[in-house]
Design an enzyme around this catalytic site. Structure first.
Site, short mmCIF file in Angstrom:
data_model
loop_
_atom_site.label_atom_id
_atom_site.label_comp_id
_atom_site.label_asym_id
_atom_site.label_seq_id
_atom_site.Cartn_x
_atom_site.Cartn_y
_atom_site.Cartn_z
N LYS A 77 -0.74 1.58 -6.00
CA LYS A 77 -1.97 0.78 -6.10
C LYS A 77 -2.67 1.08 -7.42
O LYS A 77 -2.70 2.23 -7.88
CB LYS A 77 -2.89 1.09 -4.92
N SER A 152 -8.24 -3.90 0.57
CA SER A 152 -8.04 -4.13 -0.85
C SER A 152 -6.63 -3.83 -1.34
O SER A 152 -6.27 -4.17 -2.47
CB SER A 152 -9.03 -3.25 -1.64
N SER A 176 -8.63 -0.54 4.11
CA SER A 176 -7.89 -1.18 3.02
C SER A 176 -6.40 -0.90 3.00
O SER A 176 -5.67 -1.48 2.20
CB SER A 176 -8.50 -0.79 1.67
#
Length: 486
Positions: A77, A152, A176
Protein backbone atom coordinates in the site's frame (compact mmCIF):
# COMPACT_ATOMS: atom_id res chain seq x y z
CA UNK A 1 -4.13 -22.99 -13.55
CA UNK A 2 -2.57 -19.57 -12.83
CA UNK A 3 0.24 -19.91 -10.32
CA UNK A 4 -1.28 -17.37 -7.94
CA UNK A 5 -4.32 -19.60 -7.43
CA UNK A 6 -2.13 -22.29 -5.83
CA UNK A 7 -1.28 -20.50 -2.58
CA UNK A 8 1.88 -19.74 -0.68
CA UNK A 9 2.63 -23.25 0.63
CA UNK A 10 2.34 -24.97 -2.74
CA UNK A 11 4.37 -22.29 -4.51
CA UNK A 12 7.14 -22.52 -1.93
CA UNK A 13 7.28 -26.30 -2.45
CA UNK A 14 7.53 -25.82 -6.21
CA UNK A 15 10.35 -23.32 -5.80
CA UNK A 16 12.22 -25.60 -3.39
CA UNK A 17 11.84 -28.55 -5.78
CA UNK A 18 13.03 -26.37 -8.70
CA UNK A 19 9.73 -27.03 -10.49
CA UNK A 20 9.36 -23.24 -10.88
CA UNK A 21 11.61 -20.24 -10.29
CA UNK A 22 10.99 -16.92 -8.60
CA UNK A 23 11.34 -15.36 -12.04
CA UNK A 24 8.33 -17.38 -13.21
CA UNK A 25 6.20 -15.81 -10.50
CA UNK A 26 7.44 -12.31 -11.33
CA UNK A 27 6.75 -12.94 -15.02
CA UNK A 28 3.21 -14.02 -14.16
CA UNK A 29 2.65 -10.97 -11.97
CA UNK A 30 3.70 -8.45 -14.60
CA UNK A 31 1.96 -10.35 -17.39
CA UNK A 32 -1.29 -10.22 -15.43
CA UNK A 33 -0.75 -6.55 -14.54
CA UNK A 34 -0.22 -5.72 -18.21
CA UNK A 35 -3.37 -7.64 -19.09
CA UNK A 36 -5.82 -6.26 -16.55
CA UNK A 37 -4.52 -3.24 -14.65
CA UNK A 38 -5.53 -0.86 -17.40
CA UNK A 39 -9.08 -1.61 -16.25
CA UNK A 40 -8.60 -2.33 -12.54
CA UNK A 41 -6.06 0.47 -11.80
CA UNK A 42 -4.79 -1.18 -8.61
CA UNK A 43 -1.18 0.05 -8.95
CA UNK A 44 0.22 3.56 -8.67
CA UNK A 45 3.92 2.67 -9.11
CA UNK A 46 5.52 -0.48 -10.50
CA UNK A 47 8.88 -1.84 -9.39
CA UNK A 48 9.50 -4.06 -12.41
CA UNK A 49 13.22 -3.65 -13.03
CA UNK A 50 14.20 -4.11 -9.38
CA UNK A 51 11.72 -6.98 -8.91
CA UNK A 52 13.10 -8.90 -11.88
CA UNK A 53 16.66 -8.37 -10.66
CA UNK A 54 15.72 -9.61 -7.18
CA UNK A 55 14.04 -12.66 -8.70
CA UNK A 56 17.16 -13.50 -10.71
CA UNK A 57 19.26 -13.25 -7.55
CA UNK A 58 16.86 -15.53 -5.67
CA UNK A 59 16.90 -18.05 -8.55
CA UNK A 60 20.66 -18.39 -8.00
CA UNK A 61 20.26 -18.80 -4.22
CA UNK A 62 19.71 -22.08 -2.43
CA UNK A 63 16.09 -22.21 -1.30
CA UNK A 64 15.68 -22.00 2.46
CA UNK A 65 12.52 -23.75 3.64
CA UNK A 66 12.42 -21.58 6.77
CA UNK A 67 12.22 -18.39 4.70
CA UNK A 68 8.49 -17.70 4.67
CA UNK A 69 8.13 -15.64 1.49
CA UNK A 70 10.98 -17.01 -0.62
CA UNK A 71 10.64 -15.53 -4.12
CA UNK A 72 6.95 -14.64 -3.74
CA UNK A 73 5.61 -11.32 -5.16
CA UNK A 74 3.78 -8.82 -2.95
CA UNK A 75 2.10 -5.43 -3.38
CA UNK A 76 2.60 -2.66 -0.83
CA UNK A 77 0.00 0.00 0.00
CA UNK A 78 1.31 3.40 -0.96
CA UNK A 79 1.34 4.78 2.60
CA UNK A 80 4.14 2.38 3.60
CA UNK A 81 7.50 3.95 2.76
CA UNK A 82 9.78 2.01 0.42
CA UNK A 83 13.42 2.92 -0.08
CA UNK A 84 13.96 4.41 -3.52
CA UNK A 85 10.41 3.51 -4.60
CA UNK A 86 7.99 6.41 -4.80
CA UNK A 87 5.55 6.72 -1.89
CA UNK A 88 2.71 9.19 -2.44
CA UNK A 89 -0.16 8.20 -0.11
CA UNK A 90 -2.19 8.84 -3.32
CA UNK A 91 -1.77 12.58 -2.65
CA UNK A 92 -0.41 15.32 -4.89
CA UNK A 93 1.40 16.80 -1.90
CA UNK A 94 3.75 13.76 -1.98
CA UNK A 95 3.73 13.06 -5.71
CA UNK A 96 7.54 13.35 -5.98
CA UNK A 97 8.52 11.73 -2.66
CA UNK A 98 11.15 8.97 -2.90
CA UNK A 99 11.87 7.68 0.64
CA UNK A 100 15.37 7.05 1.97
CA UNK A 101 14.40 4.01 4.05
CA UNK A 102 11.96 1.09 4.21
CA UNK A 103 9.08 0.74 6.64
CA UNK A 104 9.75 -2.05 9.18
CA UNK A 105 7.12 -4.31 7.58
CA UNK A 106 8.77 -3.83 4.19
CA UNK A 107 12.14 -4.69 5.73
CA UNK A 108 10.59 -7.84 7.17
CA UNK A 109 9.10 -8.83 3.82
CA UNK A 110 12.49 -8.38 2.15
CA UNK A 111 14.23 -10.29 4.96
CA UNK A 112 11.92 -13.23 4.18
CA UNK A 113 12.87 -12.90 0.48
CA UNK A 114 9.50 -11.53 -0.61
CA UNK A 115 9.68 -9.44 -3.78
CA UNK A 116 7.98 -6.03 -3.87
CA UNK A 117 6.12 -5.69 -7.16
CA UNK A 118 4.87 -2.13 -6.70
CA UNK A 119 2.80 0.35 -4.70
CA UNK A 120 -0.96 0.11 -4.48
CA UNK A 121 -3.61 2.79 -4.98
CA UNK A 122 -5.57 4.00 -1.95
CA UNK A 123 -7.76 6.80 -0.66
CA UNK A 124 -5.56 9.86 -0.11
CA UNK A 125 -3.74 9.50 3.23
CA UNK A 126 -6.02 6.49 3.90
CA UNK A 127 -9.05 8.78 4.31
CA UNK A 128 -11.95 7.06 2.60
CA UNK A 129 -13.95 3.88 2.10
CA UNK A 130 -13.99 3.50 -1.67
CA UNK A 131 -10.57 4.53 -3.11
CA UNK A 132 -12.45 7.29 -4.94
CA UNK A 133 -10.45 9.84 -2.94
CA UNK A 134 -7.15 8.93 -4.60
CA UNK A 135 -5.41 11.89 -6.17
CA UNK A 136 -4.17 9.81 -9.13
CA UNK A 137 -6.45 6.94 -10.17
CA UNK A 138 -9.85 5.33 -9.71
CA UNK A 139 -9.48 1.68 -8.74
CA UNK A 140 -12.33 -0.61 -9.81
CA UNK A 141 -13.65 -3.80 -8.23
CA UNK A 142 -12.58 -6.89 -10.24
CA UNK A 143 -16.01 -8.44 -9.60
CA UNK A 144 -17.78 -5.55 -11.32
CA UNK A 145 -15.81 -2.73 -12.91
CA UNK A 146 -18.65 -0.30 -12.24
CA UNK A 147 -18.32 -0.80 -8.48
CA UNK A 148 -15.81 0.39 -5.89
CA UNK A 149 -13.23 -2.00 -4.41
CA UNK A 150 -13.66 -0.45 -0.96
CA UNK A 151 -11.05 1.59 0.85
CA UNK A 152 -8.77 2.87 1.85
CA UNK A 153 -6.74 -0.25 0.90
CA UNK A 154 -8.75 -0.67 -2.29
CA UNK A 155 -5.75 -1.13 -4.56
CA UNK A 156 -4.30 -3.83 -2.31
CA UNK A 157 -7.55 -5.83 -2.19
CA UNK A 158 -8.34 -5.39 -5.89
CA UNK A 159 -4.85 -6.53 -6.94
CA UNK A 160 -5.20 -9.79 -5.00
CA UNK A 161 -8.74 -10.39 -6.27
CA UNK A 162 -7.66 -9.73 -9.87
CA UNK A 163 -4.72 -12.16 -9.60
CA UNK A 164 -2.05 -9.50 -10.10
CA UNK A 165 -0.16 -10.42 -6.92
CA UNK A 166 -0.24 -13.34 -4.54
CA UNK A 167 -0.82 -11.05 -1.57
CA UNK A 168 -0.56 -7.42 -0.47
CA UNK A 169 -0.10 -5.26 2.61
CA UNK A 170 -2.69 -2.70 3.66
CA UNK A 171 -3.38 -0.50 6.65
CA UNK A 172 -6.53 -0.41 8.76
CA UNK A 173 -7.60 2.68 10.73
CA UNK A 174 -11.36 2.11 10.80
CA UNK A 175 -11.82 -0.91 8.53
CA UNK A 176 -9.50 -0.11 5.64
CA UNK A 177 -8.27 -3.70 5.31
CA UNK A 178 -11.45 -5.60 6.18
CA UNK A 179 -13.97 -3.53 4.19
CA UNK A 180 -12.14 -3.72 0.81
CA UNK A 181 -11.35 -7.38 1.48
CA UNK A 182 -15.08 -8.00 1.96
CA UNK A 183 -15.97 -6.06 -1.20
CA UNK A 184 -13.36 -7.88 -3.30
CA UNK A 185 -13.89 -11.39 -1.95
CA UNK A 186 -10.47 -11.86 -0.34
CA UNK A 187 -9.12 -12.38 3.19
CA UNK A 188 -7.98 -9.37 5.24
CA UNK A 189 -6.63 -9.27 8.80
CA UNK A 190 -6.51 -6.22 11.07
CA UNK A 191 -4.09 -7.35 13.81
CA UNK A 192 -4.18 -6.25 17.44
CA UNK A 193 -2.89 -2.71 17.91
CA UNK A 194 0.83 -3.17 18.60
CA UNK A 195 1.17 -6.59 16.99
CA UNK A 196 2.77 -5.10 13.83
CA UNK A 197 5.18 -2.17 13.72
CA UNK A 198 3.86 1.15 12.41
CA UNK A 199 7.36 2.52 11.76
CA UNK A 200 7.36 3.77 8.18
CA UNK A 201 3.58 3.85 7.93
CA UNK A 202 2.60 7.42 7.04
CA UNK A 203 0.37 8.27 9.98
CA UNK A 204 -3.33 9.03 9.67
CA UNK A 205 -4.56 8.41 13.23
CA UNK A 206 -1.71 7.04 15.32
CA UNK A 207 -3.81 5.40 18.05
CA UNK A 208 -5.90 3.52 15.47
CA UNK A 209 -3.63 2.67 12.52
CA UNK A 210 -2.43 -0.91 12.08
CA UNK A 211 -0.71 -2.70 9.18
CA UNK A 212 -2.04 -6.07 8.06
CA UNK A 213 -2.11 -8.69 5.26
CA UNK A 214 -4.59 -9.15 2.39
CA UNK A 215 -4.53 -12.58 0.71
CA UNK A 216 -6.62 -15.07 -1.25
CA UNK A 217 -6.75 -17.64 1.56
CA UNK A 218 -6.66 -17.81 5.35
CA UNK A 219 -3.52 -19.97 5.22
CA UNK A 220 -1.63 -17.41 3.14
CA UNK A 221 -2.81 -14.69 5.51
CA UNK A 222 -1.47 -16.54 8.55
CA UNK A 223 1.97 -16.95 6.96
CA UNK A 224 2.17 -13.31 5.91
CA UNK A 225 1.21 -11.99 9.36
CA UNK A 226 3.81 -14.27 10.91
CA UNK A 227 6.41 -12.70 8.60
CA UNK A 228 5.61 -9.06 9.45
CA UNK A 229 4.58 -9.19 13.15
CA UNK A 230 6.76 -8.59 16.19
CA UNK A 231 8.50 -6.06 18.41
CA UNK A 232 10.27 -3.15 16.72
CA UNK A 233 12.69 -0.88 18.55
CA UNK A 234 11.71 1.94 16.17
CA UNK A 235 8.06 1.81 17.31
CA UNK A 236 7.34 2.36 21.00
CA UNK A 237 3.74 1.12 20.52
CA UNK A 238 4.78 -2.29 19.17
CA UNK A 239 4.20 -5.04 21.73
CA UNK A 240 6.92 -7.22 23.25
CA UNK A 241 4.84 -10.37 22.91
CA UNK A 242 6.09 -13.51 21.12
CA UNK A 243 4.67 -14.12 17.64
CA UNK A 244 3.08 -17.57 17.37
CA UNK A 245 3.44 -19.86 14.35
CA UNK A 246 -0.05 -18.98 13.17
CA UNK A 247 -0.07 -21.68 10.49
CA UNK A 248 0.12 -24.38 13.18
CA UNK A 249 -3.38 -23.39 14.39
CA UNK A 250 -4.94 -24.29 11.03
CA UNK A 251 -6.22 -27.75 11.91
CA UNK A 252 -9.95 -27.30 11.19
CA UNK A 253 -11.02 -28.25 14.72
CA UNK A 254 -13.26 -25.66 16.43
CA UNK A 255 -15.37 -27.97 18.59
CA UNK A 256 -16.44 -26.12 21.71
CA UNK A 257 -15.42 -22.70 20.33
CA UNK A 258 -17.59 -20.08 22.03
CA UNK A 259 -18.96 -17.65 19.44
CA UNK A 260 -20.75 -14.38 20.27
CA UNK A 261 -23.19 -12.90 17.77
CA UNK A 262 -23.99 -9.23 18.58
CA UNK A 263 -27.61 -8.41 17.86
CA UNK A 264 -26.54 -4.91 16.83
CA UNK A 265 -24.50 -6.40 13.95
CA UNK A 266 -27.56 -8.00 12.37
CA UNK A 267 -30.01 -5.20 13.03
CA UNK A 268 -31.21 -2.08 11.28
CA UNK A 269 -29.18 -0.88 8.31
CA UNK A 270 -27.78 -4.29 7.32
CA UNK A 271 -28.81 -5.54 3.88
CA UNK A 272 -31.14 -8.54 4.11
CA UNK A 273 -29.08 -10.69 1.72
CA UNK A 274 -25.94 -9.90 3.72
CA UNK A 275 -27.79 -10.97 6.89
CA UNK A 276 -28.78 -14.25 5.23
CA UNK A 277 -25.18 -15.03 4.24
CA UNK A 278 -23.91 -14.26 7.75
CA UNK A 279 -26.62 -16.39 9.38
CA UNK A 280 -25.72 -19.26 7.04
CA UNK A 281 -22.05 -18.88 8.06
CA UNK A 282 -23.05 -18.99 11.74
CA UNK A 283 -24.99 -22.22 11.11
CA UNK A 284 -21.90 -23.65 9.44
CA UNK A 285 -19.79 -22.79 12.49
CA UNK A 286 -22.36 -24.58 14.66
CA UNK A 287 -22.14 -27.67 12.43
CA UNK A 288 -18.41 -27.64 13.06
CA UNK A 289 -19.01 -27.79 16.81
CA UNK A 290 -18.94 -24.11 17.77
CA UNK A 291 -21.40 -22.85 20.37
CA UNK A 292 -23.06 -19.62 19.18
CA UNK A 293 -24.88 -17.20 21.44
CA UNK A 294 -26.53 -13.82 20.87
CA UNK A 295 -24.95 -10.96 22.83
CA UNK A 296 -25.09 -7.18 22.94
CA UNK A 297 -22.45 -4.51 22.27
CA UNK A 298 -24.65 -1.59 23.35
CA UNK A 299 -22.22 1.26 22.71
CA UNK A 300 -21.45 0.25 19.12
CA UNK A 301 -24.04 2.72 17.85
CA UNK A 302 -21.82 5.57 19.07
CA UNK A 303 -18.68 4.24 17.35
CA UNK A 304 -18.93 6.17 14.08
CA UNK A 305 -19.19 9.70 15.56
CA UNK A 306 -16.57 8.92 18.22
CA UNK A 307 -14.21 7.52 15.61
CA UNK A 308 -14.45 10.47 13.25
CA UNK A 309 -13.77 12.96 16.05
CA UNK A 310 -10.73 10.99 17.30
CA UNK A 311 -9.34 10.06 13.88
CA UNK A 312 -9.77 13.55 12.46
CA UNK A 313 -8.19 15.12 15.53
CA UNK A 314 -5.13 12.89 15.24
CA UNK A 315 -5.00 13.49 11.48
CA UNK A 316 -4.99 17.26 11.96
CA UNK A 317 -1.87 16.88 14.10
CA UNK A 318 -0.13 14.26 11.94
CA UNK A 319 -0.67 16.06 8.66
CA UNK A 320 0.71 19.35 10.01
CA UNK A 321 4.14 18.15 8.83
CA UNK A 322 3.10 18.53 5.19
CA UNK A 323 3.78 22.25 4.89
CA UNK A 324 5.87 22.53 1.74
CA UNK A 325 9.10 23.12 3.68
CA UNK A 326 10.80 19.75 4.21
CA UNK A 327 9.36 17.44 1.55
CA UNK A 328 6.48 17.20 -0.87
CA UNK A 329 5.00 19.83 -3.14
CA UNK A 330 6.00 23.45 -2.52
CA UNK A 331 3.78 26.12 -4.06
CA UNK A 332 5.17 29.34 -5.49
CA UNK A 333 4.50 32.14 -2.99
CA UNK A 334 5.63 35.52 -1.68
CA UNK A 335 6.09 34.63 1.98
CA UNK A 336 6.13 31.69 4.43
CA UNK A 337 2.46 31.82 5.51
CA UNK A 338 1.32 32.13 1.91
CA UNK A 339 3.47 29.11 1.01
CA UNK A 340 1.86 27.03 3.76
CA UNK A 341 -1.62 27.94 2.54
CA UNK A 342 -0.97 27.39 -1.15
CA UNK A 343 1.02 24.17 -0.70
CA UNK A 344 -1.76 22.60 1.36
CA UNK A 345 -4.56 23.97 -0.80
CA UNK A 346 -2.98 22.60 -3.95
CA UNK A 347 -1.60 19.38 -2.45
CA UNK A 348 -4.49 18.05 -0.34
CA UNK A 349 -7.78 16.73 -1.71
CA UNK A 350 -11.24 17.63 -0.44
CA UNK A 351 -11.64 14.71 1.98
CA UNK A 352 -8.27 15.34 3.61
CA UNK A 353 -9.07 19.04 4.01
CA UNK A 354 -12.46 18.16 5.47
CA UNK A 355 -10.95 15.90 8.13
CA UNK A 356 -8.15 18.32 9.01
CA UNK A 357 -10.71 21.08 9.59
CA UNK A 358 -12.96 18.80 11.63
CA UNK A 359 -10.03 17.64 13.77
CA UNK A 360 -8.69 21.14 14.30
CA UNK A 361 -12.12 22.29 15.43
CA UNK A 362 -12.53 19.33 17.83
CA UNK A 363 -9.16 20.09 19.45
CA UNK A 364 -9.64 23.84 19.67
CA UNK A 365 -9.98 25.78 22.90
CA UNK A 366 -13.52 25.64 24.20
CA UNK A 367 -14.46 22.54 22.20
CA UNK A 368 -11.87 19.98 23.37
CA UNK A 369 -13.92 18.74 26.33
CA UNK A 370 -17.19 18.73 24.40
CA UNK A 371 -15.88 16.69 21.45
CA UNK A 372 -12.46 15.05 21.70
CA UNK A 373 -12.61 14.21 25.41
CA UNK A 374 -16.19 12.94 25.08
CA UNK A 375 -15.22 10.79 22.09
CA UNK A 376 -12.38 9.22 24.08
CA UNK A 377 -14.81 8.43 26.90
CA UNK A 378 -17.12 6.70 24.41
CA UNK A 379 -14.10 4.80 23.10
CA UNK A 380 -13.49 3.45 26.61
CA UNK A 381 -17.10 2.26 26.84
CA UNK A 382 -16.81 0.47 23.49
CA UNK A 383 -13.58 -1.19 24.62
CA UNK A 384 -15.29 -2.32 27.82
CA UNK A 385 -18.16 -3.82 25.79
CA UNK A 386 -15.69 -6.01 23.91
CA UNK A 387 -13.85 -6.99 27.09
CA UNK A 388 -17.10 -8.06 28.74
CA UNK A 389 -18.25 -10.20 25.81
CA UNK A 390 -14.82 -11.75 25.23
CA UNK A 391 -14.53 -12.79 28.88
CA UNK A 392 -17.00 -15.59 28.14
CA UNK A 393 -16.55 -16.05 24.38
CA UNK A 394 -13.59 -16.87 22.16
CA UNK A 395 -14.62 -14.81 19.15
CA UNK A 396 -17.34 -12.43 17.95
CA UNK A 397 -18.85 -12.84 14.47
CA UNK A 398 -20.95 -10.68 12.18
CA UNK A 399 -20.81 -9.00 8.78
CA UNK A 400 -17.79 -6.93 7.78
CA UNK A 401 -19.93 -4.44 5.86
CA UNK A 402 -23.64 -3.52 5.85
CA UNK A 403 -23.90 -4.10 2.08
CA UNK A 404 -21.94 -5.54 -0.81
CA UNK A 405 -19.82 -3.19 -2.96
CA UNK A 406 -21.69 -0.09 -4.09
CA UNK A 407 -21.44 1.62 -7.46
CA UNK A 408 -18.73 4.14 -8.30
CA UNK A 409 -19.99 7.66 -7.63
CA UNK A 410 -22.98 6.46 -5.60
CA UNK A 411 -21.81 7.86 -2.25
CA UNK A 412 -18.82 10.06 -3.01
CA UNK A 413 -20.81 13.30 -2.69
CA UNK A 414 -22.39 12.27 0.62
CA UNK A 415 -19.61 12.00 3.24
CA UNK A 416 -21.93 11.04 6.11
CA UNK A 417 -23.40 8.10 4.19
CA UNK A 418 -19.88 7.04 3.21
CA UNK A 419 -18.73 7.21 6.85
CA UNK A 420 -21.58 4.94 8.00
CA UNK A 421 -20.28 2.27 5.60
CA UNK A 422 -17.62 1.54 8.25
CA UNK A 423 -20.23 1.02 10.96
CA UNK A 424 -19.23 -2.61 11.62
CA UNK A 425 -15.45 -2.25 11.41
CA UNK A 426 -14.78 0.97 13.35
CA UNK A 427 -15.50 -0.42 16.86
CA UNK A 428 -12.65 -2.93 16.43
CA UNK A 429 -10.09 -0.17 15.91
CA UNK A 430 -11.40 1.87 18.82
CA UNK A 431 -10.99 -1.19 21.06
CA UNK A 432 -7.59 -2.18 19.59
CA UNK A 433 -8.60 -5.84 19.14
CA UNK A 434 -7.88 -8.06 16.10
CA UNK A 435 -10.40 -8.92 13.39
CA UNK A 436 -10.43 -10.80 10.12
CA UNK A 437 -12.77 -10.62 7.12
CA UNK A 438 -13.20 -13.61 4.82
CA UNK A 439 -15.67 -14.42 2.03
CA UNK A 440 -18.91 -16.14 3.03
CA UNK A 441 -20.91 -16.10 -0.20
CA UNK A 442 -22.45 -13.73 -2.70
CA UNK A 443 -25.20 -11.10 -2.63
CA UNK A 444 -26.50 -10.31 -6.11
CA UNK A 445 -23.29 -11.70 -7.57
CA UNK A 446 -20.98 -9.68 -5.29
CA UNK A 447 -18.88 -10.97 -2.35
CA UNK A 448 -20.04 -10.75 1.26
CA UNK A 449 -17.48 -10.63 4.07
CA UNK A 450 -17.77 -12.52 7.36
CA UNK A 451 -15.99 -10.63 10.17
CA UNK A 452 -14.49 -12.48 13.11
CA UNK A 453 -13.26 -10.44 16.10
CA UNK A 454 -10.95 -11.78 18.81
CA UNK A 455 -9.28 -11.02 22.09
CA UNK A 456 -6.18 -8.83 22.14
CA UNK A 457 -3.32 -10.80 20.54
CA UNK A 458 -5.80 -13.58 19.79
CA UNK A 459 -5.05 -13.76 16.06
CA UNK A 460 -4.24 -17.46 16.41
CA UNK A 461 -7.82 -18.25 17.46
CA UNK A 462 -9.20 -16.11 14.63
CA UNK A 463 -7.12 -17.98 12.07
CA UNK A 464 -8.20 -21.30 13.54
CA UNK A 465 -11.91 -20.40 13.26
CA UNK A 466 -11.57 -18.71 9.86
CA UNK A 467 -9.67 -21.65 8.38
CA UNK A 468 -12.21 -24.18 9.68
CA UNK A 469 -15.03 -22.20 8.09
CA UNK A 470 -13.16 -21.57 4.82
CA UNK A 471 -12.34 -25.27 4.35
CA UNK A 472 -15.94 -26.42 4.82
CA UNK A 473 -17.98 -23.54 3.40
CA UNK A 474 -18.35 -25.31 0.09
CA UNK A 475 -17.49 -22.52 -2.34
CA UNK A 476 -14.45 -20.88 -3.88
CA UNK A 477 -14.76 -17.24 -4.83
CA UNK A 478 -13.11 -16.30 -8.12
CA UNK A 479 -13.88 -12.95 -9.75
CA UNK A 480 -15.87 -13.05 -12.97
CA UNK A 481 -13.38 -10.49 -14.33
CA UNK A 482 -11.07 -12.31 -16.71
CA UNK A 483 -8.97 -9.58 -18.23
CA UNK A 484 -8.63 -6.92 -20.83
CA UNK A 485 -11.59 -8.03 -22.94
CA UNK A 486 -14.24 -7.28 -20.31
Amino acid sequence: MPLFEEGLVHLKKKIHSKEIKASDLIDEAFSRINEVDGKVKAFLTLNEEAAREEARTIDETAADEDTLLFGLPIGIKDNLVTKGLRTTCASHILENYDPLYDATVVEKVKAQKGIVIGKMNMDEFAMGSSTENSGFALTRNPWDLERVPGGSSGGSAASVAAGEVLFALGSDTGGSIRQPSAFCGVVGMKPTYGRVSRFGLVAFASSLDQVGPITRTVEDNAYLLEAIAGLDRHDSTSADIPVPHYSEALNGDIKGLRVAVPKEYLGEGIDETVKDRIKAAIRQLEKLGAVCEEVSLPHSKYAVPAYYVIASSEASANLARFDGVRYGVRAESNDLIDMYKKSRSEGFGDEVKRRIMLGTFALSSGYYDAYYKKAQQVRTLIKQDFEKVLENHDIIVGPATPTAAFKIGEKVDDPLTMYVNDLLTIPVNLAGVPAISLPCGLADGLPVGLQMIGRPFGEETLYKAAYAYEQTAGFQLTPAFKGANQ
